[in-house]
Motif scaffolding. Structure first.
Motif, PDB file in Angstrom:
ATOM      1  N   GLN A  62       0.822  -1.210   0.000  1.00  0.00           N
ATOM      2  CA  GLN A  62       0.000   0.000   0.000  1.00  0.00           C
ATOM      3  C   GLN A  62       0.857   1.262   0.000  1.00  0.00           C
ATOM      4  O   GLN A  62       0.560   2.216  -0.727  1.00  0.00           O
ATOM      5  CB  GLN A  62      -0.948   0.024   1.189  1.00  0.00           C
ATOM      6  CG  GLN A  62      -2.105  -0.951   1.045  1.00  0.00           C
ATOM      7  CD  GLN A  62      -3.053  -0.858   2.214  1.00  0.00           C
ATOM      8  OE1 GLN A  62      -2.644  -0.644   3.352  1.00  0.00           O
ATOM      9  NE2 GLN A  62      -4.336  -1.024   1.936  1.00  0.00           N
ATOM     10  N   ALA A  63       1.896   1.286   0.784  1.00  0.00           N
ATOM     11  CA  ALA A  63       2.777   2.458   0.841  1.00  0.00           C
ATOM     12  C   ALA A  63       3.494   2.647  -0.497  1.00  0.00           C
ATOM     13  O   ALA A  63       3.634   3.777  -0.980  1.00  0.00           O
ATOM     14  CB  ALA A  63       3.796   2.311   1.972  1.00  0.00           C
ATOM     15  N   ILE A  64       3.909   1.557  -1.116  1.00  0.00           N
ATOM     16  CA  ILE A  64       4.582   1.631  -2.414  1.00  0.00           C
ATOM     17  C   ILE A  64       3.611   2.107  -3.484  1.00  0.00           C
ATOM     18  O   ILE A  64       3.943   2.960  -4.309  1.00  0.00           O
ATOM     19  CB  ILE A  64       5.222   0.278  -2.772  1.00  0.00           C
ATOM     20  CG1 ILE A  64       6.417   0.014  -1.857  1.00  0.00           C
ATOM     21  CG2 ILE A  64       5.627   0.230  -4.249  1.00  0.00           C
ATOM     22  CD1 ILE A  64       6.992  -1.381  -1.953  1.00  0.00           C
ATOM     23  N   ARG A  65       2.385   1.581  -3.480  1.00  0.00           N
ATOM     24  CA  ARG A  65       1.380   2.009  -4.465  1.00  0.00           C
ATOM     25  C   ARG A  65       1.112   3.502  -4.331  1.00  0.00           C
ATOM     26  O   ARG A  65       0.965   4.203  -5.336  1.00  0.00           O
ATOM     27  CB  ARG A  65       0.096   1.197  -4.282  1.00  0.00           C
ATOM     28  CG  ARG A  65      -1.088   1.586  -5.139  1.00  0.00           C
ATOM     29  CD  ARG A  65      -0.859   1.786  -6.620  1.00  0.00           C
ATOM     30  NE  ARG A  65      -0.089   0.785  -7.291  1.00  0.00           N
ATOM     31  CZ  ARG A  65       0.390   0.928  -8.539  1.00  0.00           C
ATOM     32  NH1 ARG A  65       0.151   2.011  -9.248  1.00  0.00           N
ATOM     33  NH2 ARG A  65       1.111  -0.008  -9.086  1.00  0.00           N
ATOM     34  N   ALA A  66       1.066   4.028  -3.119  1.00  0.00           N
ATOM     35  CA  ALA A  66       0.840   5.465  -2.909  1.00  0.00           C
ATOM     36  C   ALA A  66       1.979   6.281  -3.525  1.00  0.00           C
ATOM     37  O   ALA A  66       1.743   7.312  -4.165  1.00  0.00           O
ATOM     38  CB  ALA A  66       0.699   5.769  -1.424  1.00  0.00           C
ATOM     39  N   VAL A  67       3.214   5.816  -3.356  1.00  0.00           N
ATOM     40  CA  VAL A  67       4.371   6.499  -3.953  1.00  0.00           C
ATOM     41  C   VAL A  67       4.275   6.472  -5.470  1.00  0.00           C
ATOM     42  O   VAL A  67       4.438   7.499  -6.138  1.00  0.00           O
ATOM     43  CB  VAL A  67       5.702   5.860  -3.479  1.00  0.00           C
ATOM     44  CG1 VAL A  67       6.865   6.310  -4.344  1.00  0.00           C
ATOM     45  CG2 VAL A  67       5.954   6.178  -2.020  1.00  0.00           C
ATOM     46  N   VAL A  68       4.005   5.303  -6.036  1.00  0.00           N
ATOM     47  CA  VAL A  68       3.921   5.174  -7.496  1.00  0.00           C
ATOM     48  C   VAL A  68       2.824   6.087  -8.037  1.00  0.00           C
ATOM     49  O   VAL A  68       3.031   6.806  -9.021  1.00  0.00           O
ATOM     50  CB  VAL A  68       3.692   3.707  -7.919  1.00  0.00           C
ATOM     51  CG1 VAL A  68       3.382   3.600  -9.403  1.00  0.00           C
ATOM     52  CG2 VAL A  68       4.905   2.856  -7.579  1.00  0.00           C
ATOM     53  N   ASP A  69       1.662   6.098  -7.394  1.00  0.00           N
ATOM     54  CA  ASP A  69       0.562   6.940  -7.864  1.00  0.00           C
ATOM     55  C   ASP A  69       0.904   8.425  -7.776  1.00  0.00           C
ATOM     56  O   ASP A  69       0.553   9.194  -8.669  1.00  0.00           O
ATOM     57  CB  ASP A  69      -0.723   6.629  -7.111  1.00  0.00           C
ATOM     58  CG  ASP A  69      -1.343   5.304  -7.554  1.00  0.00           C
ATOM     59  OD1 ASP A  69      -0.972   4.795  -8.638  1.00  0.00           O
ATOM     60  OD2 ASP A  69      -2.202   4.780  -6.820  1.00  0.00           O
ATOM     61  N   ASP A  70       1.616   8.825  -6.738  1.00  0.00           N
ATOM     62  CA  ASP A  70       2.049  10.229  -6.635  1.00  0.00           C
ATOM     63  C   ASP A  70       2.989  10.596  -7.783  1.00  0.00           C
ATOM     64  O   ASP A  70       2.856  11.656  -8.391  1.00  0.00           O
ATOM     65  CB  ASP A  70       2.760  10.487  -5.300  1.00  0.00           C
ATOM     66  CG  ASP A  70       1.811  10.552  -4.124  1.00  0.00           C
ATOM     67  OD1 ASP A  70       0.577  10.637  -4.343  1.00  0.00           O
ATOM     68  OD2 ASP A  70       2.304  10.517  -2.974  1.00  0.00           O
ATOM     69  N   VAL A  71       3.935   9.715  -8.084  1.00  0.00           N
ATOM     70  CA  VAL A  71       4.885   9.989  -9.166  1.00  0.00           C
ATOM     71  C   VAL A  71       4.170   9.945 -10.517  1.00  0.00           C
ATOM     72  O   VAL A  71       4.464  10.758 -11.400  1.00  0.00           O
ATOM     73  CB  VAL A  71       6.080   9.012  -9.113  1.00  0.00           C
ATOM     74  CG1 VAL A  71       7.035   9.239 -10.280  1.00  0.00           C
ATOM     75  CG2 VAL A  71       6.839   9.162  -7.793  1.00  0.00           C
ATOM     76  N   ARG A  72       3.204   9.049 -10.678  1.00  0.00           N
ATOM     77  CA  ARG A  72       2.425   8.994 -11.917  1.00  0.00           C
ATOM     78  C   ARG A  72       1.647  10.296 -12.136  1.00  0.00           C
ATOM     79  O   ARG A  72       1.489  10.739 -13.266  1.00  0.00           O
ATOM     80  CB  ARG A  72       1.438   7.822 -11.878  1.00  0.00           C
ATOM     81  CG  ARG A  72       2.097   6.472 -11.983  1.00  0.00           C
ATOM     82  CD  ARG A  72       1.101   5.362 -11.803  1.00  0.00           C
ATOM     83  NE  ARG A  72       0.224   5.283 -12.978  1.00  0.00           N
ATOM     84  CZ  ARG A  72      -0.975   4.728 -12.955  1.00  0.00           C
ATOM     85  NH1 ARG A  72      -1.477   4.225 -11.844  1.00  0.00           N
ATOM     86  NH2 ARG A  72      -1.695   4.679 -14.053  1.00  0.00           N
TER      87      ARG A  72
END
Length: 91
Positions: A62-72
């Motif tokens: 979940q924490a990684i997905r949040a980072v990826v979505d922010d960068v996307r």
């Protein structure tokens, strides 16, 4: 705000840097393996790439997905310039 275009390498490095700053990952000294971004047609939010299959990420999804979505949301995946070194195996 217009998104800035970045290469695969730069996006991968930025995602990796931000993941390694997640408190739980940093505290445990984990090293998450980050895949290359994969291009796709623009989605409803205007994003043109995604990432999947992170290595050594169990429990941090979940924490990684949040980072990826922010960068996307922040960066578009641009076309990588052709390599200066020719591919010995063809195109």
């Amino acid at each position: 705000m217009a998104k800035r275009e970045r290469s695969r390498r730069v996006i991968k490095e930025e995602v990796s840097r931000r993941i390694q700053q997640i408190d739980e990952i940093a505290d445990e000294g984990m090293r998450v393996r980050v895949p290359d971004p994969t291009p796709h047609p623009r989605d409803a939010r205007g994003r043109n790439w995604d990432m999947g299959r992170f290595g050594n990420a169990r429990g941090y999804e979940q924490a990684i997905r949040a980072v990826v979505d922010d960068v996307r949301d922040e960066f578009d995946l641009g076309d990588d310039p052709p390599s200066a070194v020719p591919n010995p195996f063809g195109n």
